[in-house]
Each structure stands twice: as C-alpha cells, then as structure tokens.
Scaffold this motif. Sequence first.
Motif, PDB file in Angstrom:
ATOM      1  N   PHE A   1       0.832  -1.208   0.000  1.00  0.00           N
ATOM      2  CA  PHE A   1       0.000   0.000   0.000  1.00  0.00           C
ATOM      3  C   PHE A   1       0.867   1.259   0.000  1.00  0.00           C
ATOM      4  CE2 PHE A   1      -2.557   3.352   1.960  1.00  0.00           C
ATOM      5  CZ  PHE A   1      -3.780   3.206   1.338  1.00  0.00           C
TER       6      PHE A   1
ATOM      7  N   SER B   1       2.386   5.820  -4.864  1.00  0.00           N
ATOM      8  CA  SER B   1       1.874   4.669  -4.112  1.00  0.00           C
ATOM      9  C   SER B   1       0.385   4.890  -3.847  1.00  0.00           C
ATOM     10  CB  SER B   1       2.605   4.535  -2.778  1.00  0.00           C
ATOM     11  OG  SER B   1       2.190   5.558  -1.895  1.00  0.00           O
ATOM     12  N   CYS B   2      -0.267   3.892  -3.273  1.00  0.00           N
ATOM     13  CA  CYS B   2      -1.686   4.069  -2.913  1.00  0.00           C
ATOM     14  C   CYS B   2      -1.810   5.265  -1.976  1.00  0.00           C
ATOM     15  CB  CYS B   2      -2.221   2.837  -2.194  1.00  0.00           C
ATOM     16  SG  CYS B   2      -2.078   1.319  -3.120  1.00  0.00           S
TER      17      CYS B   2
ATOM     18  N   HIS C   1      -4.236   8.429  -0.805  1.00  0.00           N
ATOM     19  CA  HIS C   1      -5.041   7.932   0.314  1.00  0.00           C
ATOM     20  C   HIS C   1      -4.224   8.037   1.600  1.00  0.00           C
ATOM     21  CE1 HIS C   1      -8.202   6.405  -2.354  1.00  0.00           C
ATOM     22  NE2 HIS C   1      -7.249   5.925  -3.124  1.00  0.00           N
TER      23      HIS C   1
ATOM     24  N   SER D   1     -10.480  11.513  -4.996  1.00  0.00           N
ATOM     25  CA  SER D   1     -10.241  10.158  -4.465  1.00  0.00           C
ATOM     26  C   SER D   1     -11.198   9.883  -3.311  1.00  0.00           C
ATOM     27  CB  SER D   1      -8.793  10.009  -4.001  1.00  0.00           C
ATOM     28  OG  SER D   1      -8.558  10.797  -2.861  1.00  0.00           O
TER      29      SER D   1
ATOM     30  N   ALA E   1      -7.884  -2.348  -6.664  1.00  0.00           N
ATOM     31  CA  ALA E   1      -6.577  -1.734  -6.921  1.00  0.00           C
ATOM     32  C   ALA E   1      -6.181  -1.782  -8.402  1.00  0.00           C
ATOM     33  CB  ALA E   1      -5.508  -2.404  -6.071  1.00  0.00           C
TER      34      ALA E   1
ATOM     35  N   GLU F   1      -3.139   7.847 -12.996  1.00  0.00           N
ATOM     36  CA  GLU F   1      -2.795   7.507 -11.625  1.00  0.00           C
ATOM     37  C   GLU F   1      -1.441   6.805 -11.586  1.00  0.00           C
ATOM     38  OE1 GLU F   1      -6.336   6.290  -9.292  1.00  0.00           O
ATOM     39  OE2 GLU F   1      -7.447   6.830 -11.103  1.00  0.00           O
TER      40      GLU F   1
ATOM     41  N   LEU G   1      -3.070  -6.748  -0.635  1.00  0.00           N
ATOM     42  CA  LEU G   1      -3.596  -5.383  -0.509  1.00  0.00           C
ATOM     43  C   LEU G   1      -4.964  -5.393   0.180  1.00  0.00           C
ATOM     44  CD1 LEU G   1      -2.570  -3.839  -3.934  1.00  0.00           C
ATOM     45  CD2 LEU G   1      -2.050  -2.839  -1.691  1.00  0.00           C
TER      46      LEU G   1
END
Lengths: 242, 324
Positions: B40, B52-53, B57, B83, B108, B117, B157
């Motif tokens: 993540f 990254s995620c 987030h 988001s 994901a 993204e 994930l």
Amino acid sequence: MSYINKQPKFKLDYIVMFLLFFTIFSGASQNSNKDLSINIVTSFDGESIEKDKWYVTKNNDSIQITKLRFYLTNFVIQTEDKKNDSIFNSNYLIDAFNKETLKIILSNTNYNKEDKLLLSIGVNEHLNTSGANSGDLDPSKGMFWSWQSGYINFKMEGKSPSCKTRKNKFQFHIGGYQKPFESIRVLTFKLSAIKNNELTININIAHFFDALQLSSQNQIMIPGKEANDAADRLPQLFSIDE
Amino acid sequence: MAIKHKDLFFDYPEYWPKPNYDFSKLSMSENEFQLGRQLFYDPILSRDNTISCASCHLQATGFTHVDHDLSHGIDGRIGTRNSMTIMNLAWNTSFMWDGGVNHLELQALAPISSENEMDETLANVVDKLNESKKYKSLFFQVHQDSLVTGQKTFLALTQFVVMLNSYNSKYDKYIRKEAGGDFTEQEKNGLSIFRENCASCHKEPLFTINEFKNNGLKVDTTLNDYGRMLITQNSKDSLKFKVPTLRNIQFTAPYMHDGRFETLQEVLDHYTADVQESKTLATELKKTIQLSHIEKVDLLVFLRTLTDKEFLFDKRFSFPNNNL
C-alpha cells in the motif's frame, strides 16, 4: 463494550475441498478414466495465424492480426441421457501466438464416444464477481477490465487500411457478464470425432469478419449491445474435425 | 492442509450489519496484513516508481487526498474525480464513485492501470515484485511459496485495507453509551437534524446505503461526468454517484465526486439552496431541505462527532518502518 469476534469460516471450505479431492481420487480408482487432449488450431480460412501476415476478409478488407486471446472455460462431459459431468477448474486462456496454450489436457476424464463435450467461450458470471482469481484467470493476464470489473472473453486486435483509426488499428474486446448483455457463449461438440484420446477444435477467424465492414465497425471496448452482437458470431468460428 | 496463521481478528460492533465481503481467500494472518501494508505504501505499484496508494489515500485524512478536488497521479497528471476514503470497506457492495468495480480484491487494478494515476500494468507490477528479494520473502511468509502472482498481490492489498475499520468516534461511543460519548445539547440536536434530513441516504451506522444517487449538483461542463450511467449505459443512471460514508468527514475535504466543495458549510448550502431539478434527481431531494442558520451549525457540530482519532492515528495503519 461487547464486540463479536468475527472470523471467516475456513474450516468448512477445507473440509469441502478435501472431500472433493477424495472423491476425485476414489473415482479414479474405480473407473478407467482417460486424459482427453484438445488441440486448438486457429486459422484464417485454412491459413495459419501469423503476425505480419496479410489476410483478406469476405468484405475485401485487408487485415493483419496482432493479438488473439480468448477464454475457453467450464468443460462438461454430457452423456446421452443428459447427465452433466463438469470438469473442475477447467478454465483456459488461449493465445493464438503462444503455442503452450494451444493444447488443453483434461486429465482423468470419464467419457465415451457417444457423449458430448460442452464448453464456454468466455467466463461465467460467478467468476466475474468473485474477486481476484488465480491461474489463467489471474487479473495480471491482461484480460480483466479495470474501470468496469469483468473479464474480456475474447480479444482480437490488428491493423487494416480500411480502419481510419490511429495506426489503422482495430480492437475487439468482447466481454460483459451483466444482463441483458452477457457475452459468454456455450459450444457443444460430439465426442465421436475423438481419435486416440485427442480432439481438435478449429477456430476460423475469417468468420468473425464475414458480416463486418471494418471501415464502419473497428472498435468494441466495453460491454453492451455491440459486444453482445459480436459474441453471437463467435460460435460460428468454432468447429471440430469430424 | 491447515491454516497456519490466523492471528488477525476482524472486529466490529455487534449491532452493525454483517460485512458484505467474503473473507475466504484471505489468510487473515499478520504476515499478509504486513505484506499488504508494504504494498500500500510502496510506489513500486506505479510505472516509474513514484506513486503509491498512499499518495492519494493518506491515513490522517481518512485515507483520501486532502486539498485536491481532482486527484493527481503520475507525471503530475490530473484525474477526473476526487479520491474516495478508505474505511469499513468490507461493508461496501461496489467500489469507485460510479460502482464500476464489483469486488474489493480487484479495486486496486483501476488506479494501477489508470494512465492518470499509476499508469502501470499488473503484469509489470508482478514482474517487479518477483525481482524483489524483499517481496519474494514476504510472499513466501504468507503462502509458503515465493512466486508472486496478480491474485496474491491483490489479496495482500485487500488484507490490509479490509482491516481499516472506523467505529470508535464520539458518535459511536454515544451510541454505545461509553466513556467519551457524552453528547452536548448541540450535538444531540445536530443528530436529530441529521436523522430527519440526511439519514435516508447516509444511513447509520455506516453512514451510506451503498446506492447511487443524483444529489442535484450542477453539471461541471469542464468534466461532463455522468457517473453511474457510464457503467450501466442506462439513462436512468445519469448523474448518479455513490453515496459516500460520512465517517471522519471533518478531515476528508474536499467534498463530492469532483471535490467541488472545500468546506462542509458549502455542502449544506448546496443541499438547502442549490439542488438542481432533473429527471434522475434523488427522490429524497425533491422537497427542498430547509435548515435555519442555527440548525446548520448544530448539524456541522454533529458531523464532527464522526471523527475517529483512534482510526486516523492508529500506528498499525501508518507508513511501515522499513527494516526489511
């Protein structure tokens, strides 16, 4: 404060799997099951599918095929009295340009020459909605849509001067599992054509283009009516050597 | 065959509904949780190893992208939507503002392959992970097999994000009559205003009904985003978007699918004065919501009770200390 400790129920799953495993093996010891080999032969009106090779469609479009991948799933042996024996986990991604994928071996299969073989072009609704799958259904195979979940059942890409698109490309990504646009199609073959436990399934790509004018239709990228109509044509591509 | 590690417990208040997510593919092990946490927070998921995620987030803001109306990703490219938050995902029935993703385990794939993204393919991510000693070892610890696959990557994930649950806000403590849950008169008043005017879509205890609604926003003609209709191709779904949870809303600004409102005050002003009539407008909004200035203040005070600091600052969910 009282919380319930929730834990997923693994045990039952494993018992079921174990029983299944056991059943398969005990079945094998009683019946004389055989391996059924299926050869997949893709062609364009008898000519082998090769990159950079030109083909001419019925409507006089010159084409090259750069990508041809599709799912064959849910193989079932159907006896004369319509008893269905589903072959567990029989989901295969076929890639016309990857020889390894062109031979399917259904091992330990109980069948007779009087039986029928059922299989699907594409992936069923359950597997479309059950999250991340493994093997040929792994989402890393490039056959799963990201912005709108679902498998691409049949993917063909190529070039044609008839396509007034970027780099003259045509792209047909046929999929969709939701009603009324479910694009999975079932094929039925007689097993009488089996020789030495081998069956050959021919896929003549030319038929995909028989009713297609590439200048007007050269792209399907989402589920919907167009994909559904294209899926209706797919069974006509498939035949077996009688 | 046995499950070797079952050291994670998925807890939630007993009066909550059952989760929608089917946990059967997860190991529910600490190892898989930590592997998912590494993934993540790792930009290895993006094409050039920059995003990254967590880029969009962030934990402290309810795992969303604070201060950006439209989230941005690789090469500074800007997407078309704000988001979403990440919390209590096991109760979601679909994902993304338009519900295009049908399963948590596959969510994901959308940001990884979106060109705005992460602009990467899952196949490349899997190759990169298979070349990483660190990840080979982490995957081995979970599966007793070091081969990384797309499925195993997504399961890890999922194992991380499915544990990101928020149920310890002041509101939750008020409901459970726990210490720290004493509501002021203003908060109580705000809750009853909320229940009367907002709760039909933002239903307790998850503060969403998991459906898609047209909440009467003016169409932003720079985006022309028709939401759910793009997925279903049904004109009845025009301008409908997922009803988002309101948990931790104090920190999840900006608001709406395109992040057009920076403050909750603007959100309330929209619902009370600016709802646009259209064929697909939510029936709940056909009659104008009328709130006095004082009622709006009380409602805003109540919305702050949905903040769950234990969740927002839980060290188990934060950037991992990398000694690996």
